[in-house]
Design a protein around this motif. Structure first.
Motif, PDB file in Angstrom:
ATOM      1  N   PHE A  95      -7.000  14.894 174.797  1.00 16.53           N
ATOM      2  CA  PHE A  95      -7.937  15.828 174.862  1.00 16.53           C
ATOM      3  C   PHE A  95      -8.287  16.083 176.414  1.00 16.53           C
ATOM      4  N   THR A  96      -8.244  17.267 176.931  1.00 16.80           N
ATOM      5  CA  THR A  96      -8.663  17.404 178.334  1.00 16.80           C
ATOM      6  C   THR A  96      -9.998  17.352 178.456  1.00 16.80           C
ATOM      7  N   GLY A  97     -10.495  17.469 179.713  1.00 10.67           N
ATOM      8  CA  GLY A  97     -12.251  17.623 179.731  1.00 10.67           C
ATOM      9  C   GLY A  97     -12.867  18.682 178.909  1.00 10.67           C
ATOM     10  N   PHE A  98     -12.204  19.687 178.879  1.00  8.16           N
ATOM     11  CA  PHE A  98     -12.986  20.844 177.971  1.00  8.16           C
ATOM     12  C   PHE A  98     -12.776  20.498 176.464  1.00  8.16           C
ATOM     13  N   ARG A 120     -15.502  16.485 168.622  1.00 12.97           N
ATOM     14  CA  ARG A 120     -13.728  16.418 168.327  1.00 12.97           C
ATOM     15  C   ARG A 120     -13.248  15.118 168.615  1.00 12.97           C
ATOM     16  N   ILE A 121     -13.593  14.414 169.431  1.00 10.39           N
ATOM     17  CA  ILE A 121     -13.339  12.816 169.579  1.00 10.39           C
ATOM     18  C   ILE A 121     -13.901  12.197 168.271  1.00 10.39           C
ATOM     19  N   ARG A 122     -15.093  12.329 167.783  1.00 11.26           N
ATOM     20  CA  ARG A 122     -15.460  11.763 166.734  1.00 11.26           C
ATOM     21  C   ARG A 122     -14.687  12.048 165.387  1.00 11.26           C
ATOM     22  N   ALA A 123     -14.308  13.301 165.623  1.00 16.20           N
ATOM     23  CA  ALA A 123     -13.449  13.607 164.259  1.00 16.20           C
ATOM     24  C   ALA A 123     -11.982  12.965 164.167  1.00 16.20           C
ATOM     25  N   ALA A 124     -11.434  13.168 165.501  1.00 15.96           N
ATOM     26  CA  ALA A 124     -10.224  12.432 165.580  1.00 15.96           C
ATOM     27  C   ALA A 124     -10.274  10.565 165.542  1.00 15.96           C
ATOM     28  N   LEU A 125     -11.136  10.048 165.885  1.00 16.43           N
ATOM     29  CA  LEU A 125     -11.470   8.648 165.752  1.00 16.43           C
ATOM     30  C   LEU A 125     -11.692   8.430 164.214  1.00 16.43           C
ATOM     31  N   ILE A 130      -6.007   7.165 168.032  1.00 13.17           N
ATOM     32  CA  ILE A 130      -6.578   6.766 169.591  1.00 13.17           C
ATOM     33  C   ILE A 130      -6.569   7.979 170.026  1.00 13.17           C
ATOM     34  N   VAL A 131      -7.632   8.155 170.846  1.00 13.41           N
ATOM     35  CA  VAL A 131      -8.057   9.231 171.586  1.00 13.41           C
ATOM     36  C   VAL A 131      -7.830   9.128 173.110  1.00 13.41           C
ATOM     37  N   VAL A 132      -7.251   9.914 173.780  1.00 15.89           N
ATOM     38  CA  VAL A 132      -6.895   9.858 174.963  1.00 15.89           C
ATOM     39  C   VAL A 132      -7.465  11.075 175.658  1.00 15.89           C
ATOM     40  N   VAL A 133      -8.401  10.703 176.564  1.00 14.59           N
ATOM     41  CA  VAL A 133      -9.357  11.867 177.617  1.00 14.59           C
ATOM     42  C   VAL A 133      -9.020  11.682 178.815  1.00 14.59           C
TER      43      VAL A 133
END
Lengths: 405, 405
Positions: A95-98, A120-125, A130-133
């Motif tokens: 995910f980009t910052g936005f 979006r992060i919570r949904a992906a988790l 693994i969420v890459v920001v």
């Protein structure tokens, strides 16, 4: 099971090989049963290359367009890291910052995070990813791309850890923790297992600038345990958190030192003429940062004011003070270069009044002249000649027996 | 006063110097009283470098993460171009695909534009700004970054021109227009001042692949005048638009040719067994693109089917056909390689029935054997031996007197 946020700086993702090692590190963390969020910076020197291109075009490029340019650096890293995770069989998304919902104020180049919309992060988790920001970047309410300024990726990591109520935020870097003092200069240093946020703030310029003060403040405010540790490896690092077992802790935890310091002293013949606030107002207007300040009045009615600043800022400071001589009303100005600041830091100091005395005594015994002194509840700083800085640090490290775990 | 959209491809922004020239070109356009939108691609070979990094990590990287990676290329260009415009005194702002409101379907690597929310662009134009937009990229309704596939920046430019009801969309490239045929092979070629969309579609493989067919179709649907012209310079290029003064126009406008063609012929002993649709269904399933198709039935009740395809696709096609021999029911399969396609193109052909005959006559007189023929309202294509391709193009260029303006 809980969320762990890992932050990897530019040197930890400076090549494809290191990106792959970073992926392995994240997978290890996931295998321990955590939900993993990784925050990364731009690869190695890639930001410098982008800055050089901009400098070829303009001496003073617009900050908005610089943000547009520089945020591509982290976007490259997140996509490559997500690919590396997927190639190793992990479920991952970048995910980009936005996309990560990191909303900032509209200040290009140095924005503060206002809010994180973490759906979006919570949904992906929740999908076991693994969420890459992308660190260092955010978006304003009206869709402008911003950057967070120096230490920005640390700030992103800590802010995400706070928003996600993470178990901890690990700052993975090229040192394996915070040391009692800089091991490159002083012998007998040891890695600290724990520090308080305030101690870390005071020691922030130790350990190759491991942590930016802003991210430590953020972690302190939101009570996020921070860990400083080696990027690629299994050794544990230094935990920074609020609750320490003070009974078992040394009074002095670490020693910080910094060279390139200059002292400026301003003399007034009559103390009634001293325009002290004017001095610092004018210096601040011209972006001169001042550190230790001491004000004195002699028995004869003279007045003087001493303060330290980085030697790099000296010419700018002198120009400001000479320009405003009339308004400040001083008689004489002098400066002394080639100084250094040596500090002892420790939360236990507040209840151990003899510590400062032991410090001065040790320095004096070892013929280190003390030029200035400044104290806070958890720190005593002295200004000494630059040539004595390392000796002073070593003397204090020995005096307070920091080599003993 | 109206909007003009300019599109600059990767070779036109491949260095800081070229980005500065591109800025100058845009400023010249603005000084003519237009509102200017510039669409740019990634700098030169920068996309290739990103692809190479991804390939080091994964043989088959996720398309979503590839889009995340590749879209950084245009973002770098837009920021540098906006800086260059500002350094030259112009008011300018850059927008990524999502900031420009380019909404696409959720197909990574080859998305179609669904809608453009142009409020931000309109607002910036109203503020007298030159608007710099990242080509090739868009965003889905749910915030996923997508790319438009080959010719994507052209598509962005034409779609924006349509949305903004632009006066024209200029595709600025390294050729100064569309020629009667490829000047690298044929003598006497001249630059065409005007073409219809359909002629351009037929000639799309001329002029170093100047325009992607998808963008021409888009322009045709929305009646956006297209100009193909040199990136940096003041000469006018070739206008592509609907209305042409046909009375003053030659019947044949241009000649297209393409080598690397193979013909496959399938024989059935009984015409009743011919499963023609099965042939093309199976080829399409396996991504084999077929061009000219001819079906024949002999007096003896045999049947045959010939079609051309790129020689690069031959092995794949033969494997499919042999695998499905039973279902297709054919008796024999043969293929002929080292062929080429040579076509004459012109909108006036529809009302000039003798054109095809003159073409065949000229080729025959010059001993160019014709292997296959295919016609449309504005085109006649012939398949000839590859070794005769350039001769055929020259003969036809001379026959139809295309060297005369």
């Amino acid at each position: 099971m809980g969320v762990v946020v890992l932050k990897f700086g530019g040197t930890s993702v400076s090549s494809i090989e290191k990106i792959e090692k970073t992926a392995e590190q994240a997978i290890r963390e996931k295998e321990q049963g955590h939900q993993v969020v990784i925050v990364v910076s731009a690869m190695g020197k890639s930001t410098d290359k982008l800055v050089q291109m901009a400098e070829q075009i303009s001496k003073l490029p617009s900050k908005r367009e610089m943000d547009m340019l520089l945020t591509t650096g982290e976007q490259i890293t997140i996509s490559l890291l997500a690919m590396a995770l997927q190639a190793k069989g992990a479920n991952a998304v970048s995910f980009t910052g936005f996309q990560a919902g990191i909303e900032t104020e509209r200040v290009h180049g140095n924005a503060r995070i206002l809010d994180i919309e973490s759906e979006r992060i919570r949904a992906a988790l929740a999908e076991n990813k693994i969420v890459v920001v992308a660190g260092f970047q955010g978006i304003t309410h009206d869709g402008e791309i911003t950057t967070l300024g120096r230490g920005g990726s640390d700030t992103t990591a800590v802010a995400l850890a706070a928003e996600l109520a993470a178990l901890k935020c690990a700052i993975c870097t090229d040192v394996d923790g915070v040391y009692t003092t800089d091991p490159r200069y002083v012998t007998g240093t040891i890695k600290l297992e724990q520090l308080t946020y305030d101690e870390m703030l005071e020691l922030a310029n130790l350990g190759a600038g491991v942590l930016h003060p802003r991210s430590v403040e953020y972690a302190k405010n939101f009570k996020i345990p921070l860990e400083v540790r080696l990027s690629h490896g299994e050794t544990s690092g230094t935990m920074i958190e609020e609750v320490l077992d003070l009974e078992n802790t040394k009074v002095v935890r670490g020693i910080a030192f910094e060279d390139g310091i200059t002292r400026i002293t301003i003399h007034w013949s009559r103390k009634e003429d001293m325009r002290v606030s004017k001095v610092f107002t004018e210096l601040a207007k011209n972006n001169v940062d001042v550190d230790i300040i001491i004000q004195g009045i002699t028995g004869l009615g003279h007045g003087n004011l001493s303060f330290t600043l980085k030697t790099a800022a000296l010419l700018n400071a002198l120009a400001v003070l000479e320009d405003k001589k009339g308004e400040i009303g001083y008689e004489q100005l002098e400066s002394e270069q080639d100084l250094a600041k040596v500090s002892i830091v420790g939360s236990g100091m507040v209840s151990n009044p003899g510590v400062a005395a032991r410090m001065f005594e040790a320095l004096t015994e070892n013929k280190v002249p003390i030029k200035m002194i400044s104290t806070s509840e958890i720190k005593v700083s002295t200004v000494v000649p630059e040539r004595d800085m390392v000796k002073a640090a070593q003397v204090l490290h020995d005096t307070f027996e920091l080599e003993k775990a």
